[in-house]
Write an enzyme that holds these catalytic residues in place. Structure first.
Site, mmCIF file in Angstrom:
data_model
loop_
_atom_site.group_PDB
_atom_site.id
_atom_site.type_symbol
_atom_site.label_atom_id
_atom_site.label_comp_id
_atom_site.label_asym_id
_atom_site.label_seq_id
_atom_site.Cartn_x
_atom_site.Cartn_y
_atom_site.Cartn_z
ATOM 1 N N ASN A 20 0.841 -1.197 0.000
ATOM 2 C CA ASN A 20 0.000 0.000 0.000
ATOM 3 C C ASN A 20 0.879 1.251 0.000
ATOM 4 O O ASN A 20 1.768 1.398 0.834
ATOM 5 C CB ASN A 20 -0.932 -0.002 1.220
ATOM 6 C CG ASN A 20 -1.949 1.130 1.178
ATOM 7 O OD1 ASN A 20 -1.599 2.292 1.260
ATOM 8 N ND2 ASN A 20 -3.218 0.780 1.071
ATOM 9 N N CYS A 86 -6.594 -3.089 4.765
ATOM 10 C CA CYS A 86 -7.395 -2.545 3.695
ATOM 11 C C CYS A 86 -8.852 -2.948 3.839
ATOM 12 O O CYS A 86 -9.166 -3.953 4.469
ATOM 13 C CB CYS A 86 -6.836 -2.988 2.353
ATOM 14 S SG CYS A 86 -7.076 -4.728 1.926
ATOM 15 N N LEU A 87 -9.695 -2.162 3.205
ATOM 16 C CA LEU A 87 -11.126 -2.337 3.328
ATOM 17 C C LEU A 87 -11.588 -3.700 2.842
ATOM 18 O O LEU A 87 -12.342 -4.410 3.518
ATOM 19 C CB LEU A 87 -11.816 -1.209 2.555
ATOM 20 C CG LEU A 87 -13.334 -1.192 2.464
ATOM 21 C CD1 LEU A 87 -13.832 0.257 2.510
ATOM 22 C CD2 LEU A 87 -13.822 -1.855 1.183
ATOM 23 N N VAL A 88 -11.123 -4.102 1.652
ATOM 24 C CA VAL A 88 -11.640 -5.344 1.062
ATOM 25 C C VAL A 88 -11.153 -6.574 1.810
ATOM 26 O O VAL A 88 -11.838 -7.607 1.831
ATOM 27 C CB VAL A 88 -11.306 -5.426 -0.437
ATOM 28 C CG1 VAL A 88 -9.827 -5.732 -0.669
ATOM 29 C CG2 VAL A 88 -12.185 -6.450 -1.131
ATOM 30 N N TYR A 143 -11.255 -3.287 -7.762
ATOM 31 C CA TYR A 143 -11.177 -4.728 -7.598
ATOM 32 C C TYR A 143 -11.713 -5.485 -8.805
ATOM 33 O O TYR A 143 -12.412 -4.942 -9.663
ATOM 34 C CB TYR A 143 -11.973 -5.165 -6.359
ATOM 35 C CG TYR A 143 -11.692 -4.367 -5.119
ATOM 36 C CD1 TYR A 143 -10.390 -4.154 -4.680
ATOM 37 C CD2 TYR A 143 -12.732 -3.823 -4.378
ATOM 38 C CE1 TYR A 143 -10.135 -3.425 -3.537
ATOM 39 C CE2 TYR A 143 -12.488 -3.093 -3.228
ATOM 40 C CZ TYR A 143 -11.192 -2.880 -2.812
ATOM 41 O OH TYR A 143 -10.947 -2.156 -1.688
ATOM 42 N N ASN A 173 -1.811 -4.910 -6.473
ATOM 43 C CA ASN A 173 -2.048 -3.811 -5.539
ATOM 44 C C ASN A 173 -1.170 -2.593 -5.822
ATOM 45 O O ASN A 173 -1.600 -1.456 -5.637
ATOM 46 C CB ASN A 173 -1.849 -4.289 -4.096
ATOM 47 C CG ASN A 173 -2.650 -3.456 -3.117
ATOM 48 O OD1 ASN A 173 -3.783 -3.078 -3.388
ATOM 49 N ND2 ASN A 173 -2.059 -3.153 -1.970
ATOM 50 N N CYS A 204 -11.650 1.932 -1.701
ATOM 51 C CA CYS A 204 -10.366 1.269 -1.474
ATOM 52 C C CYS A 204 -9.366 2.328 -1.049
ATOM 53 O O CYS A 204 -9.166 3.316 -1.766
ATOM 54 C CB CYS A 204 -9.895 0.584 -2.756
ATOM 55 S SG CYS A 204 -8.215 -0.093 -2.672
ATOM 56 N N VAL A 205 -8.737 2.129 0.112
ATOM 57 C CA VAL A 205 -7.777 3.123 0.588
ATOM 58 C C VAL A 205 -6.564 3.202 -0.332
ATOM 59 O O VAL A 205 -5.895 4.230 -0.395
ATOM 60 C CB VAL A 205 -7.345 2.794 2.039
ATOM 61 C CG1 VAL A 205 -6.334 3.796 2.546
ATOM 62 C CG2 VAL A 205 -8.547 2.780 2.965
ATOM 63 N N GLN A 206 -6.287 2.150 -1.093
ATOM 64 C CA GLN A 206 -5.126 2.135 -1.979
ATOM 65 C C GLN A 206 -5.368 2.897 -3.285
ATOM 66 O O GLN A 206 -4.417 3.366 -3.905
ATOM 67 C CB GLN A 206 -4.734 0.684 -2.287
ATOM 68 C CG GLN A 206 -3.632 0.490 -3.326
ATOM 69 C CD GLN A 206 -2.231 0.758 -2.805
ATOM 70 O OE1 GLN A 206 -2.020 1.660 -2.002
ATOM 71 N NE2 GLN A 206 -1.271 -0.027 -3.262
#
Length: 254
Positions: A20, A86-88, A143, A173, A204-206
């Site tokens: 990330n 991460c969120l996912v 995603y 990623n 997604c934070v990324q």
């Protein structure tokens, strides 16, 4: 008392995937902007990494298993709050898993003598949507479609209707971090926003989105947020500070 003596340092611990890049850029950028408006509060960041290169169910599960180790390392820095991405990785484990993840990290911190509250990007997105009073949202994710469906199912289980979604289908990623946020100003036009109360421009934070949030919000006329702005909102709330960041969309407008 000098201005420096009046300032307060807030120490923020972050558990981030090893690949990330964006959580460690967009969150500090937002809080640096807040410092300009509120110089009495300064923010210091401490990160621990959990190995993950590709956004697959197997690597997401393996990364989650490293969260307790990362939390124990962060506890040594005595942070004031700990945020995890991460969120996912959380949402792919099934509805409500952010509560389990937050509890596990909290227990690891407490075992090491840290009393810091814990924020997950998954839980923060839900609380951010709630803070806006939104019931129906559209979302954009980087995603593959099965993981986007997991995010949609997670939100809908929590009572948030997803009226439309867009998957950019980027499995690597690092490649997600290199996506141009300016492209989101075009991507959102592929969504049907009919009936949407808010748009999650990046679930997604990324996936970088900060520079596009206000331009898109101005164009579509409804609140625009992201996983990163929601995480920032929750961090500030947990610190007892007004969740206000200039230029970061309606959620952080104060």
């Amino acid at each position: 008392m000098s201005p420096d003596q009046q300032r307060r340092d807030h120490h923020i611990g972050m558990i981030v995937p090893s690949s990330n890049l964006t959580m460690e850029t967009e969150l500090p950028r937002m809080l640096a902007a807040r410092e300009q408006a509120h110089p009495e509060d300064r923010f210091v960041f401490h990160a621990a990494r959990a190995r993950m290169q590709h956004v697959t169910p197997e690597q997401l599960r393996a990364m989650n298993e490293q969260a307790k180790r990362a939390a124990a390392e962060l506890a040594d820095a005595r942070p004031d709050v700990v945020a995890t991405a991460c969120l996912v990785a959380i949402m792919a484990q099934g509805p409500g898993y952010h509560c389990t993840a937050e509890d596990d990290i909290t227990a690891a911190l407490r075992a090491e003598g840290s009393q810091a509250p814990v924020v997950s990007s998954a839980g923060a997105l839900l609380s951010g949507i709630s803070a806006l009073g939104a019931k129906r949202v559209a979302i954009i994710t980087p995603y593959m479609e099965p993981l986007t469906k997991a995010v949609v199912d997670y939100l809908e289980d929590a009572g948030v209707q997803v009226v439309d979604s867009l998957s950019l289908q980027v499995p690597d990623n690092l490649a997600v971090a290199r996506l141009d946020p300016a492209d989101l100003r075009e991507h959102h036009r592929k969504l049907d926003l009919t009936g949407a109360d808010a748009l999650v421009l990046s679930a997604c934070v990324q996936m970088p989105s900060l520079l596009a949030i206000e331009p898109v919000q101005d164009e579509i006329g409804i609140p625009v947020l992201s996983a990163a702005t929601a995480t920032t909102h929750r961090i500030l709330t947990e610190l007892g500070l007004e969740p206000r960041v200039p230029g970061a969309g309606a959620l952080l407008a104060g």
